[in-house]
Enzyme design. Sequence first.
Site, PDB file in Angstrom:
ATOM      1  N   SER A   7       0.856  -1.186   0.000  1.00  0.00           N
ATOM      2  CA  SER A   7       0.000   0.000   0.000  1.00  0.00           C
ATOM      3  C   SER A   7       0.887   1.230   0.000  1.00  0.00           C
ATOM      4  O   SER A   7       1.651   1.454   0.952  1.00  0.00           O
ATOM      5  CB  SER A   7      -0.886   0.009   1.246  1.00  0.00           C
ATOM      6  OG  SER A   7      -1.395   1.313   1.425  1.00  0.00           O
ATOM      7  N   HIS A  32      -1.522  -1.458  -4.118  1.00  0.00           N
ATOM      8  CA  HIS A  32      -2.776  -1.033  -3.476  1.00  0.00           C
ATOM      9  C   HIS A  32      -2.733   0.485  -3.272  1.00  0.00           C
ATOM     10  O   HIS A  32      -1.761   1.014  -2.736  1.00  0.00           O
ATOM     11  CB  HIS A  32      -2.907  -1.762  -2.135  1.00  0.00           C
ATOM     12  CG  HIS A  32      -4.165  -1.498  -1.394  1.00  0.00           C
ATOM     13  ND1 HIS A  32      -5.348  -2.162  -1.662  1.00  0.00           N
ATOM     14  CD2 HIS A  32      -4.451  -0.638  -0.388  1.00  0.00           C
ATOM     15  CE1 HIS A  32      -6.300  -1.736  -0.845  1.00  0.00           C
ATOM     16  NE2 HIS A  32      -5.773  -0.798  -0.052  1.00  0.00           N
ATOM     17  N   ASP A  34      -4.709   3.796  -1.815  1.00  0.00           N
ATOM     18  CA  ASP A  34      -5.745   4.236  -0.890  1.00  0.00           C
ATOM     19  C   ASP A  34      -6.174   5.666  -1.187  1.00  0.00           C
ATOM     20  O   ASP A  34      -5.380   6.596  -1.071  1.00  0.00           O
ATOM     21  CB  ASP A  34      -5.209   4.162   0.549  1.00  0.00           C
ATOM     22  CG  ASP A  34      -5.024   2.732   1.014  1.00  0.00           C
ATOM     23  OD1 ASP A  34      -5.993   1.962   0.957  1.00  0.00           O
ATOM     24  OD2 ASP A  34      -3.894   2.388   1.427  1.00  0.00           O
ATOM     25  N   MET A  36      -8.499   8.629   0.053  1.00  0.00           N
ATOM     26  CA  MET A  36      -9.222   9.059   1.259  1.00  0.00           C
ATOM     27  C   MET A  36      -9.610  10.523   1.151  1.00  0.00           C
ATOM     28  O   MET A  36      -8.806  11.340   0.694  1.00  0.00           O
ATOM     29  CB  MET A  36      -8.324   8.899   2.478  1.00  0.00           C
ATOM     30  CG  MET A  36      -7.794   7.506   2.676  1.00  0.00           C
ATOM     31  SD  MET A  36      -6.671   7.489   4.081  1.00  0.00           S
ATOM     32  CE  MET A  36      -6.303   5.745   4.177  1.00  0.00           C
ATOM     33  N   HIS A  65      -8.516   1.445  -3.735  1.00  0.00           N
ATOM     34  CA  HIS A  65      -9.421   1.331  -2.583  1.00  0.00           C
ATOM     35  C   HIS A  65     -10.025   2.708  -2.290  1.00  0.00           C
ATOM     36  O   HIS A  65      -9.345   3.587  -1.763  1.00  0.00           O
ATOM     37  CB  HIS A  65      -8.577   0.807  -1.399  1.00  0.00           C
ATOM     38  CG  HIS A  65      -9.314   0.670  -0.118  1.00  0.00           C
ATOM     39  ND1 HIS A  65      -8.681   0.404   1.072  1.00  0.00           N
ATOM     40  CD2 HIS A  65     -10.640   0.775   0.183  1.00  0.00           C
ATOM     41  CE1 HIS A  65      -9.578   0.333   2.037  1.00  0.00           C
ATOM     42  NE2 HIS A  65     -10.771   0.573   1.528  1.00  0.00           N
ATOM     43  N   MET A  67     -11.989   5.228  -0.308  1.00  0.00           N
ATOM     44  CA  MET A  67     -12.551   5.546   1.017  1.00  0.00           C
ATOM     45  C   MET A  67     -13.039   6.982   0.947  1.00  0.00           C
ATOM     46  O   MET A  67     -12.468   7.889   1.554  1.00  0.00           O
ATOM     47  CB  MET A  67     -11.467   5.373   2.094  1.00  0.00           C
ATOM     48  CG  MET A  67     -11.133   3.930   2.387  1.00  0.00           C
ATOM     49  SD  MET A  67      -9.585   3.745   3.290  1.00  0.00           S
ATOM     50  CE  MET A  67      -8.433   3.728   1.925  1.00  0.00           C
ATOM     51  N   MET A 136     -11.537  -5.482   5.732  1.00  0.00           N
ATOM     52  CA  MET A 136     -10.713  -4.555   6.515  1.00  0.00           C
ATOM     53  C   MET A 136     -10.440  -5.174   7.881  1.00  0.00           C
ATOM     54  O   MET A 136     -11.361  -5.615   8.570  1.00  0.00           O
ATOM     55  CB  MET A 136     -11.430  -3.209   6.723  1.00  0.00           C
ATOM     56  CG  MET A 136     -11.617  -2.364   5.484  1.00  0.00           C
ATOM     57  SD  MET A 136     -10.103  -2.012   4.564  1.00  0.00           S
ATOM     58  CE  MET A 136      -9.120  -1.112   5.769  1.00  0.00           C
ATOM     59  N   ASP A 174      -6.838  -6.157   4.435  1.00  0.00           N
ATOM     60  CA  ASP A 174      -6.158  -4.856   4.509  1.00  0.00           C
ATOM     61  C   ASP A 174      -6.128  -4.332   5.940  1.00  0.00           C
ATOM     62  O   ASP A 174      -7.179  -4.102   6.538  1.00  0.00           O
ATOM     63  CB  ASP A 174      -6.940  -3.881   3.608  1.00  0.00           C
ATOM     64  CG  ASP A 174      -6.265  -2.527   3.456  1.00  0.00           C
ATOM     65  OD1 ASP A 174      -5.139  -2.350   3.944  1.00  0.00           O
ATOM     66  OD2 ASP A 174      -6.889  -1.647   2.826  1.00  0.00           O
TER      67      ASP A 174
HETATM   68  C1  DX5 Z   1      -6.018   1.824   5.855  1.00  0.00           C
HETATM   69  C2  DX5 Z   1      -5.668   1.532   4.432  1.00  0.00           C
HETATM   70  C3  DX5 Z   1      -4.583   0.546   4.290  1.00  0.00           C
HETATM   71  C4  DX5 Z   1      -3.270   0.973   4.889  1.00  0.00           C
HETATM   72  C5  DX5 Z   1      -2.684  -0.264   5.499  1.00  0.00           C
HETATM   73  O1  DX5 Z   1      -7.178   2.548   5.899  1.00  0.00           O
HETATM   74  O2  DX5 Z   1      -6.794   1.058   3.719  1.00  0.00           O
HETATM   75  O3  DX5 Z   1      -4.417   0.118   2.948  1.00  0.00           O
HETATM   76  O4  DX5 Z   1      -2.373   1.532   3.980  1.00  0.00           O
HETATM   77  O5  DX5 Z   1      -1.577   0.067   6.247  1.00  0.00           O
HETATM   78  P1  DX5 Z   1      -0.851  -0.948   7.217  1.00  0.00           P
HETATM   79  O6  DX5 Z   1      -0.424  -2.124   6.395  1.00  0.00           O
HETATM   80  O7  DX5 Z   1       0.279  -0.162   7.761  1.00  0.00           O
HETATM   81  O8  DX5 Z   1      -1.851  -1.345   8.278  1.00  0.00           O
HETATM   82 ZN    ZN Z   2      -6.498   0.116   1.716  1.00  0.00          ZN
END
Ligand code: DX5
Ligand code: ZN
Length: 216
Positions: A7, A32, A34, A36, A65, A67, A136, A174
């Site tokens: 990620s 991956h 993210d 947000m 992903h 969010m 998650m 994740d």
């Molecule tokens: C959290 C994200 C993850 C995050 C995971 O909301 O969706 O993808 O990057 O990070 P680690 O592996 O450090 O928990």
């Molecule tokens: Zn994620």
Amino acid sequence: MLKVAPSILSADFLNLQHDIEEVAKDKADLLHIDIMDGNFVPNISFGWTMLEQIRKVTDLFLDVHLMIAKSNEYLDQFIHAGADLIDVHIENTQDIDQVIKKIHAAKIKVGLVINPETKVETVLPYLDQIDQVLVMTVHPGFGGQQFIPECLTKIAYLNQLRKNKQFNYQIEVDGGINETTAKQCYEKGTDIVVAGSYVFKNDIKNAIEILHKVSE
Ligand code: DX5
Ligand code: ZN
């Protein structure tokens, strides 16, 4: 073999291209990403323009992903920016059937995401149509959190169901992934682990290798 999806949330944003090339060289199976918005989750990362830039520098499969509060309204942008798979949260997505159709019509894959407090049964009506369930194992928003072990039962349930009903979705996990939690997830039927801090805050090559070896 267990697949590893670094990620980039935990990568060095000022040297992102370098970090992406590094994980590709170190045999990451996919990337991956993210997204947000500071609304659906209490953190802001980046938007589709960043995805466009990432697409230009890598051939890795891009697992995006979302969010964000209104994921339905931004699908086109992420499709055109080069996503190979878009994960939308079941908690905040309207007209899931439509979303699945729209993403598939663009000839890319679709995943449904469930938060730790969301019941796994919520995805049941869609399992014959989707390519991935993303479980998650932390509350979404930040890297570096602790794995929530109660979520493991969801993985086992999804794995059993897929065997019984011959569904084709893959199971991705994740949050809080390290050598120990990756093994627990793999044993319950996980296909792909997302790993942010474990990959980027350690020796990258070694970390990816250790996660791959979990399934040996
Ligand atoms: C959290 C994200 C993850 C995050 C995971 O909301 O969706 O993808 O990057 O990070 P680690 O592996 O450090 O928990
Ligand atoms: Zn994620």
